[in-house]
Design a protein around this motif. Structure first.
Motif, short mmCIF file in Angstrom:
data_model
loop_
_atom_site.label_atom_id
_atom_site.label_comp_id
_atom_site.label_asym_id
_atom_site.label_seq_id
_atom_site.Cartn_x
_atom_site.Cartn_y
_atom_site.Cartn_z
N ASP A 70 0.84 -1.19 0.00
CA ASP A 70 0.00 0.00 0.00
C ASP A 70 0.88 1.25 0.00
O ASP A 70 1.90 1.30 0.70
CB ASP A 70 -0.89 -0.01 1.25
N ASN A 71 0.49 2.24 -0.78
CA ASN A 71 1.26 3.48 -0.88
C ASN A 71 1.47 4.17 0.47
O ASN A 71 2.44 4.90 0.65
CB ASN A 71 0.58 4.47 -1.83
N SER A 140 4.48 1.75 -9.99
CA SER A 140 3.18 2.17 -9.52
C SER A 140 2.11 1.18 -9.96
O SER A 140 2.11 0.71 -11.10
CB SER A 140 2.85 3.55 -10.09
N GLY A 141 1.22 0.85 -9.04
CA GLY A 141 0.11 -0.05 -9.34
C GLY A 141 -1.14 0.41 -8.62
O GLY A 141 -1.54 -0.19 -7.63
N GLY A 142 -1.73 1.50 -9.07
CA GLY A 142 -2.93 2.03 -8.41
C GLY A 142 -2.59 2.56 -7.03
O GLY A 142 -1.70 3.39 -6.88
N ASP A 143 -3.29 2.04 -6.01
CA ASP A 143 -3.03 2.50 -4.64
C ASP A 143 -1.91 1.71 -3.97
O ASP A 143 -1.70 1.81 -2.77
CB ASP A 143 -4.31 2.46 -3.80
N HIS A 144 -1.17 0.94 -4.75
CA HIS A 144 -0.05 0.16 -4.25
C HIS A 144 1.21 0.42 -5.09
O HIS A 144 1.13 0.96 -6.18
CB HIS A 144 -0.37 -1.35 -4.31
#
Length: 174
Positions: A70-71, A140-144
């Motif tokens: 998670d970011n 980057s992978g969306g909110d992760h």
């Protein structure tokens, strides 16, 4: 129509429907996964870690694994700085450890058996095995963020894995 699906747009060139977050989590939960604790160290050498099932092997040559963080994760922030992490594959008897590392508790390592690996990342005791990795890329992978690491040390032992399916811990039957 499923209550979790948005009405498809007439402008789309192919059949597509957006899932809301709860529906996506419910559906994704029907994929059985192993459970791991990913550990790293911060700039002061303090151990950090979290429970995850968003990981997979990526390459045999070089040997690589990827994990998804998670970011907003403190573990991600520390991993960015240290550039090392350890994937600890949990034994079926380590549900409590999985639950502990799934919390926001700042003292997760208090009373937990662990040793410092060759990378400096914590290796938890009692697991099925572990892989120590050096961070190669963050994507980057969306909110992760997708962390790709190259394996620099690993070990494994016999036993039954801790598995997760449909929101519950499960056993793996042969």
């Amino acid at each position: 129509m499923n209550k979790h699906l948005a009405e498809p747009s007439r402008e789309r060139s192919h059949v597509e429907a957006a899932l809301d977050a709860n529906a996506f989590r419910h559906i994704a939960g029907h994929w059985v996964t192993g459970v791991a604790v990913v550990t790293t160290i911060d700039q002061a050498g303090n151990p950090l870690g979290l429970t995850m099932n968003g990981l997979t092997s990526l390459s045999l040559s070089p040997p690589q694994f990827l994990i998804c963080l998670d970011n907003k994760s403190e573990t991600l922030a520390a991993l960015r700085d240290s550039r090392v992490f350890c994937i600890n594959f949990l034994h079926r008897d380590q549900r409590d450890l999985s639950t502990l590392f799934a919390t926001k508790n700042s003292n997760k390592f208090l009373g937990v058996e662990w040793t410092k690996g060759v990378t400096g990342a914590p290796i938890l005791g009692g697991g099925l095995g572990h892989m120590e990795l050096r961070l190669g890329q963050l994507l980057s992978g969306g909110d992760h963020q997708i962390a790709i690491g190259e394996v620099v040390a690993a070990d494994v032992r016999a036993g039954e894995p801790l598995a997760y399916f449909n929101g519950k811990y499960r056993s793996v039957a042969e």
